[in-house]
Design a protein around this motif. Structure first.
Motif, mmCIF file in Angstrom:
data_model
loop_
_atom_site.group_PDB
_atom_site.id
_atom_site.type_symbol
_atom_site.label_atom_id
_atom_site.label_comp_id
_atom_site.label_asym_id
_atom_site.label_seq_id
_atom_site.Cartn_x
_atom_site.Cartn_y
_atom_site.Cartn_z
ATOM 1 N N SER A 160 9.929 6.018 -11.863
ATOM 2 C CA SER A 160 9.980 4.677 -12.455
ATOM 3 C C SER A 160 9.176 4.579 -13.748
ATOM 4 O O SER A 160 9.158 3.532 -14.384
ATOM 5 C CB SER A 160 9.449 3.650 -11.446
ATOM 6 O OG SER A 160 8.126 3.974 -11.047
ATOM 7 N N SER A 161 8.517 5.659 -14.143
ATOM 8 C CA SER A 161 7.723 5.643 -15.378
ATOM 9 C C SER A 161 8.623 5.406 -16.589
ATOM 10 O O SER A 161 9.797 5.809 -16.609
ATOM 11 C CB SER A 161 6.995 6.979 -15.558
ATOM 12 O OG SER A 161 6.098 7.224 -14.500
ATOM 13 N N GLN A 162 8.087 4.757 -17.593
ATOM 14 C CA GLN A 162 8.843 4.514 -18.817
ATOM 15 C C GLN A 162 9.105 5.836 -19.533
ATOM 16 O O GLN A 162 8.336 6.793 -19.408
ATOM 17 C CB GLN A 162 8.081 3.562 -19.734
ATOM 18 C CG GLN A 162 7.913 2.161 -19.155
ATOM 19 C CD GLN A 162 7.191 1.226 -20.100
ATOM 20 O OE1 GLN A 162 6.645 1.648 -21.116
ATOM 21 N NE2 GLN A 162 7.171 -0.054 -19.767
ATOM 22 N N LEU A 191 8.702 15.222 -10.728
ATOM 23 C CA LEU A 191 9.108 13.818 -10.711
ATOM 24 C C LEU A 191 9.384 13.407 -9.272
ATOM 25 O O LEU A 191 10.000 14.147 -8.514
ATOM 26 C CB LEU A 191 10.383 13.611 -11.529
ATOM 27 C CG LEU A 191 10.264 13.621 -13.047
ATOM 28 C CD1 LEU A 191 11.646 13.433 -13.664
ATOM 29 C CD2 LEU A 191 9.330 12.529 -13.538
ATOM 30 N N THR A 192 8.917 12.231 -8.894
ATOM 31 C CA THR A 192 9.138 11.747 -7.536
ATOM 32 C C THR A 192 9.350 10.244 -7.542
ATOM 33 O O THR A 192 8.872 9.542 -8.427
ATOM 34 C CB THR A 192 7.942 12.110 -6.625
ATOM 35 O OG1 THR A 192 8.208 11.671 -5.290
ATOM 36 C CG2 THR A 192 6.665 11.443 -7.111
ATOM 37 N N GLY A 193 10.077 9.771 -6.537
ATOM 38 C CA GLY A 193 10.298 8.335 -6.426
ATOM 39 C C GLY A 193 9.206 7.638 -5.656
ATOM 40 O O GLY A 193 9.071 6.416 -5.710
ATOM 41 N N ASP A 194 8.408 8.409 -4.918
ATOM 42 C CA ASP A 194 7.383 7.817 -4.055
ATOM 43 C C ASP A 194 6.178 8.747 -4.012
ATOM 44 O O ASP A 194 6.117 9.664 -3.192
ATOM 45 C CB ASP A 194 7.948 7.613 -2.649
ATOM 46 C CG ASP A 194 6.976 6.899 -1.728
ATOM 47 O OD1 ASP A 194 6.019 6.296 -2.240
ATOM 48 O OD2 ASP A 194 7.168 6.954 -0.504
ATOM 49 N N ALA A 195 5.224 8.540 -4.902
ATOM 50 C CA ALA A 195 4.063 9.416 -4.996
ATOM 51 C C ALA A 195 2.952 8.959 -4.066
ATOM 52 O O ALA A 195 2.675 7.765 -3.953
ATOM 53 C CB ALA A 195 3.548 9.450 -6.431
ATOM 54 N N THR A 196 2.339 9.909 -3.389
ATOM 55 C CA THR A 196 1.164 9.638 -2.561
ATOM 56 C C THR A 196 0.102 10.664 -2.908
ATOM 57 O O THR A 196 0.409 11.734 -3.456
ATOM 58 C CB THR A 196 1.495 9.758 -1.060
ATOM 59 O OG1 THR A 196 1.782 11.141 -0.756
ATOM 60 C CG2 THR A 196 2.682 8.891 -0.679
#
Length: 214
Positions: A111-113, A87-92
């Motif tokens: 931020s995924s549901q 899980l990450t808050g900022d995926a690249t």
């Protein structure tokens, strides 16, 4: 230890050092049919120990922990058969490639549901691979050598990378770009994240390997 038996719940180990986030995730997953949270770790060291203690099917791993970047333990967590979903808050794309190369089974945005998370946990437990759809094509291209991550860098981030390659300090970069120290730090951090690097030196090495700089 993939959950091949559909009659038993998918066993999940949470690795998250923020209490509120961990409690929300655990509540949501425990309410989901066919999923049970068997433990929670707050650090990389605890995660490694808890995988041995709880034998989870899936490790839900926060990328950034208090004791460092968790990508460095993905392979170790999966060595016994557990599947690792990051899980990450900022995926690249660069981070997604790192996860894939380390043997991770997927990368999902925080931020995924919750419904998306539940489905991802089940899919990963069943042997699937789950990456954010916006990253999937980039991951494939970079793993097969068809493209590099350079297109993800903005013009200012490319300037920052060029100056890093010259050996410029943060102060020098800010002065030459005409921006504040905080703005410079943000540019440098974004370059590191997009290239999947943990340090300025590693970012330059990655950029040279991928042909982004000479």
């Amino acid at each position: 230890m993939s959950s091949a038996d559909p009659s038993r719940p998918v066993r999940v180990l949470l690795v998250e050092d923020h209490d509120m986030v961990a409690e929300a995730l655990q509540l949501a997953l425990d309410r989901a049919d066919g999923i049970t949270v068997v433990g929670r770790a707050r650090s990389r060291a605890e995660a490694v120990a808890d995988v041995l203690a709880h034998a989870p099917d899936v490790v839900l791993l926060d990328r950034r922990l208090a004791d460092g970047d968790a990508l460095g333990i993905v392979a170790q967590l999966g060595a016994g058969g557990a599947r690792v979903l990051v899980l990450t808050g900022d995926a690249t794309p660069a981070i997604a490639v790192q996860v894939a190369k380390a043997g991770g089974a997927g990368l999902l945005l925080k931020s995924s549901q919750l419904g998306v998370l539940e489905t991802a946990v089940r899919d990963v437990a069943a042997g699937g691979v789950v990456f954010d759809p916006d990253l999937l094509s980039d991951v494939f291209d970079r793993l097969t050598g068809r493209s590099t991550g350079g297109t993800a860098l903005t013009a200012r981030e490319r300037e920052t990378l060029d100056l890093l390659a010259e050996g410029a300090t943060t102060e020098e970069i800010g002065r030459r770009l005409g921006v504040s120290r905080n703005t410079t730090r943000n540019h440098v951090q974004r370059v590191l994240e997009k290239l999947g690097a943990r340090s300025k030196l590693e970012a330059v090495a990655v950029a040279r390997r991928e042909g982004l700089i000479g």
